[in-house]
Design an enzyme around this catalytic site. Structure first.
Site, PDB file in Angstrom:
ATOM      1  N   CYS A 122     -56.205  46.301  26.667  1.00  0.00           N
ATOM      2  CA  CYS A 122     -55.524  46.743  25.438  1.00  0.00           C
ATOM      3  C   CYS A 122     -56.472  47.022  24.275  1.00  0.00           C
ATOM      4  O   CYS A 122     -56.177  47.833  23.414  1.00  0.00           O
ATOM      5  CB  CYS A 122     -54.427  45.777  25.020  1.00  0.00           C
ATOM      6  SG  CYS A 122     -55.007  44.124  24.626  1.00  0.00           S
ATOM      7  N   LYS A 195     -48.226  33.816  30.027  1.00  0.00           N
ATOM      8  CA  LYS A 195     -48.460  34.452  28.735  1.00  0.00           C
ATOM      9  C   LYS A 195     -47.160  35.103  28.292  1.00  0.00           C
ATOM     10  O   LYS A 195     -46.648  36.015  28.942  1.00  0.00           O
ATOM     11  CB  LYS A 195     -49.571  35.492  28.858  1.00  0.00           C
ATOM     12  CG  LYS A 195     -49.813  36.230  27.551  1.00  0.00           C
ATOM     13  CD  LYS A 195     -50.997  37.146  27.636  1.00  0.00           C
ATOM     14  CE  LYS A 195     -51.156  37.907  26.330  1.00  0.00           C
ATOM     15  NZ  LYS A 195     -52.297  38.809  26.366  1.00  0.00           N
ATOM     16  N   LYS A 248     -49.742  30.304  26.919  1.00  0.00           N
ATOM     17  CA  LYS A 248     -50.028  30.966  25.649  1.00  0.00           C
ATOM     18  C   LYS A 248     -48.774  31.617  25.110  1.00  0.00           C
ATOM     19  O   LYS A 248     -48.081  32.282  25.886  1.00  0.00           O
ATOM     20  CB  LYS A 248     -51.110  32.018  25.911  1.00  0.00           C
ATOM     21  CG  LYS A 248     -51.447  32.876  24.734  1.00  0.00           C
ATOM     22  CD  LYS A 248     -52.442  33.897  25.144  1.00  0.00           C
ATOM     23  CE  LYS A 248     -52.578  34.849  23.982  1.00  0.00           C
ATOM     24  NZ  LYS A 248     -53.192  36.065  24.330  1.00  0.00           N
TER      25      LYS A 248
HETATM   26  C1  PBG Z   1     -54.890  40.799  25.125  1.00  0.00           C
HETATM   27  C2  PBG Z   1     -54.702  39.540  24.385  1.00  0.00           C
HETATM   28  C3  PBG Z   1     -53.842  39.255  23.306  1.00  0.00           C
HETATM   29  C4  PBG Z   1     -54.139  37.970  22.883  1.00  0.00           C
HETATM   30  C5  PBG Z   1     -55.136  37.489  23.735  1.00  0.00           C
HETATM   31  N1  PBG Z   1     -55.449  38.464  24.668  1.00  0.00           N
HETATM   32  C6  PBG Z   1     -52.869  40.092  22.592  1.00  0.00           C
HETATM   33  C7  PBG Z   1     -51.670  40.617  23.203  1.00  0.00           C
HETATM   34  O1  PBG Z   1     -51.328  40.326  24.348  1.00  0.00           O
HETATM   35  O2  PBG Z   1     -51.034  41.405  22.504  1.00  0.00           O
HETATM   36  C8  PBG Z   1     -53.514  37.258  21.724  1.00  0.00           C
HETATM   37  C9  PBG Z   1     -54.365  36.201  21.101  1.00  0.00           C
HETATM   38  C10 PBG Z   1     -53.941  35.795  19.745  1.00  0.00           C
HETATM   39  O3  PBG Z   1     -52.885  36.174  19.216  1.00  0.00           O
HETATM   40  O4  PBG Z   1     -54.717  35.029  19.146  1.00  0.00           O
HETATM   41  N2  PBG Z   1     -53.912  41.159  26.004  1.00  0.00           N
END
Ligand code: PBG
Length: 323
Positions: A122, A195, A248
């Site tokens: 991303c 996640k 997460k």
């Molecule tokens: C990438 C990723 C994200 C985060 C960690 N790896 C963002 C998302 O999925 O939009 C979020 C970490 C944070 O908010 O501190 N995919």
């Protein structure tokens, strides 16, 4: 007849007693500090929605990481902000990309620190999704080889652990196979297994310049309403070869952390994400909360819920005692 025979307050009457019966603690060795690595040199670009956090060029992130290492922090987690984005995130596997160069520089300057790399597209795609797009969809299977290439590139740079965060099905297996094929069979994978599709990632998307340009991430990240599904995600990642699994965000998902810990005998990480950090910072800046108390309490809550490894933007500040 519990009272007056039993008095719970007896063991709370001095710091010595409280310390002796304390069940949980947070040590620097539990903590991982995330960084956003950007192009250039001498660059420190403050992230407005995350006071105290900046995008850092390779030289600056190397300096910051050595302060983290001096404070005893276990590791750092690197995100890249590349020079060029395109539809397939090609710069993610550029051996001279910012993350790859930062890995090498940090390893050299701070050999005791674990360098963990976030493996996702991303930050590298012009549309901001975590995989390649086919029609209106993020294409699962077509994304897997690109993630494997990215992980391999991080491995060649010297990463100690690779951490896929994209939530494609089968990515842990694809990355494991690619690493093994290239003789990185000893390189651990920390998988962002459970996640969630969370509003608490808002500030991160400013920091990593990775907001999706259309739609959202609901078709690949987990629905916040679900918990049994988290156990399936973890189980599948372990079967595919994950060494460490992750939940997460952290604070809104303490129940999930606990059930993963109770179900699987593997190291468990939890990520106190950008929005969790920014909430605490904002309230502290207004004088509404005592920052060091609530930060310590929030990290302890995550530990108490069952996490072994705490990823937090506060890691170095907590380890040095600055917060
Ligand atoms: C990438 C990723 C994200 C985060 C960690 N790896 C963002 C998302 O999925 O939009 C979020 C970490 C944070 O908010 O501190 N995919």
């Amino acid at each position: 007849m519990a009272f007056p025979l039993h008095r719970m307050r007896r063991l709370r009457n001095s710091e010595g007693l409280r310390r002796m019966v304390r069940e949980n603690s947070v040590a620097p060795a539990d903590l991982v500090q995330p960084y956003f690595v950007c192009p250039g040199s001498g660059v420190e670009n403050p992230v407005s929605s995350m006071p105290g956090v900046s995008q850092l060029s390779v030289d600056k992130v190397t300096e910051a990481a050595s302060r983290a290492a001096d404070a005893g922090v276990a590791g750092v987690l690197l995100f890249g902000i590349p020079e060029h984005k395109d539809a397939v995130g090609s710069s993610a596997s550029d051996d001279s990309g910012v993350v790859q160069r930062a890995v090498a520089a940090i390893r050299k300057a701070s050999p005791s620190l674990l360098v963990i790399t976030d493996v996702c597209l991303c930050e590298y795609t012009d549309h901001g999704h975590c995989g390649v797009i086919e029609g209106e969809q993020v294409a699962n299977d077509a994304t897997l080889p690109l993630l494997a290439e990215e992980a391999l590139s991080h491995a060649r740079a010297g990463a100690d652990i690779v951490a896929p965060s994209d939530m494609m099905d089968g990515r842990v297996g694809a990355i494991r196979a690619a690493l093994d094929e290239h003789h990185f069979e000893e390189l651990p994978i920390m998988s962002y297994s459970a996640k969630y599709c969370s509003g608490f990632y808002g500030p991160f998307r400013e920091a990593a310049e990775s907001a999706p340009q259309f739609g959202d991430r609901r078709s690949y990240q987990m629905d916040p309403a679900n918990s049994a599904e988290a156990l399936r995600e973890v189980e599948l990642d372990l079967e595919e070869g994950a060494d460490i699994v992750m939940v997460k965000p952290a604070m809104p998902y303490l129940d999930v952390i606990r059930s993963v810990k109770d179900t699987f005998a593997c190291p468990l990480a939890a990520y106190q994400v950008s929005g969790e950090y920014s909430m605490l910072k904002a309230a502290a800046e207004r004088g509404w909360l005592d920052e060091s108390r609530v930060v310590a309490e929030s990290l302890l809550a995550i530990k108490r819920a069952g996490a072994d490894i705490l990823i937090s933007y506060y890691a170095t500040d907590v380890a040095t005692g600055a917060v």
